[in-house]
Design a protein around this motif. Sequence first.
Motif, PDB file in Angstrom:
ATOM      1  N   GLY A 101       3.147  -4.783  20.973  1.00  7.52           N
ATOM      2  CA  GLY A 101       3.172  -4.316  22.190  1.00  7.52           C
ATOM      3  C   GLY A 101       4.796  -3.773  22.434  1.00  7.52           C
ATOM      4  N   VAL A 102       5.682  -4.525  21.941  1.00  6.09           N
ATOM      5  CA  VAL A 102       6.843  -4.246  22.128  1.00  6.09           C
ATOM      6  C   VAL A 102       7.286  -2.579  21.311  1.00  6.09           C
ATOM      7  N   ALA A 103       6.742  -2.564  20.052  1.00  2.00           N
ATOM      8  CA  ALA A 103       6.773  -1.278  19.531  1.00  2.00           C
ATOM      9  C   ALA A 103       6.194  -0.233  20.359  1.00  2.00           C
ATOM     10  N   TRP A 104       5.178  -0.443  20.662  1.00  3.85           N
ATOM     11  CA  TRP A 104       4.303   0.568  21.723  1.00  3.85           C
ATOM     12  C   TRP A 104       5.075   0.831  23.103  1.00  3.85           C
ATOM     13  N   SER A 105       5.771  -0.119  23.636  1.00  5.58           N
ATOM     14  CA  SER A 105       6.594   0.315  24.502  1.00  5.58           C
ATOM     15  C   SER A 105       7.860   1.123  24.392  1.00  5.58           C
ATOM     16  N   ALA A 106       8.458   0.633  23.114  1.00  9.05           N
ATOM     17  CA  ALA A 106       9.906   1.653  22.588  1.00  9.05           C
ATOM     18  C   ALA A 106       9.361   2.902  22.311  1.00  9.05           C
ATOM     19  N   VAL A 107       8.053   3.274  21.786  1.00 10.15           N
ATOM     20  CA  VAL A 107       7.545   4.538  21.416  1.00 10.15           C
ATOM     21  C   VAL A 107       7.320   5.240  22.783  1.00 10.15           C
ATOM     22  N   SER A 108       6.829   4.492  23.667  1.00 10.67           N
ATOM     23  CA  SER A 108       6.410   5.298  24.877  1.00 10.67           C
ATOM     24  C   SER A 108       7.911   5.131  25.627  1.00 10.67           C
ATOM     25  N   GLY A 109       8.783   4.641  25.715  1.00 13.60           N
ATOM     26  CA  GLY A 109      10.032   4.699  26.347  1.00 13.60           C
ATOM     27  C   GLY A 109      10.682   6.091  25.853  1.00 13.60           C
TER      28      GLY A 109
END
Length: 196
Positions: A101-109
């Motif tokens: 989830g954090v990796a997904w948030s980082a890419v989305s950011g």
Amino acid sequence: MTTRRVFGAVLVFVAAGLAVAATFLPAYSVQVSPRNRVFRFEGTLWAVERDDFGNALVLAPLELGTAVVVAALAMALSAVVAFRVPAVRVGSLLGAGLLAGVAWSAVSGVQTIVRRLQNIDAPVPFEVEQGPGITLLVVAAGVAVVSAVLHQELPRGGSEQETAADGVVIHQIDDEPDDTETPPYGFPVVVEPKND
């Protein structure tokens, strides 16, 4: 304890280490080059590494380092404690889910920052690059998911064969003929008296 579970535990540690290392690498960078001058911004998941823009362009780090460390600690602790308490192995799954989830948030950011900078009407275009920190974080999340599944040691067999903890194999035959003549405690034994 099987080899697959030990291998999964080792991979859990590898994924946790990669994730923590990713937080210290540049997550993204923004660069603009007006009149042969270079202005650059670099940020990790913790802090700003370089900011040549000052107040002209407000950029910030993604600030996901704490979540990555929490996920890595959950995974590593569950791998250690699971050797004594097997039920704790589920912690590696939870940590891997959090890390994904954090990796997904980082890419989305990073994608949000790219879209925001594209909307700025500037005479010189901004160059936004995803840094090696995000790439390593995505790799760590992938390794974490695989290692967490291996660490659970899910059964491989179908319904016909179940392996007990001590290595005994139990075979279950589904289509047995009707043997109502067999007593419930086994086969009848006929004992003949001895003739002296």
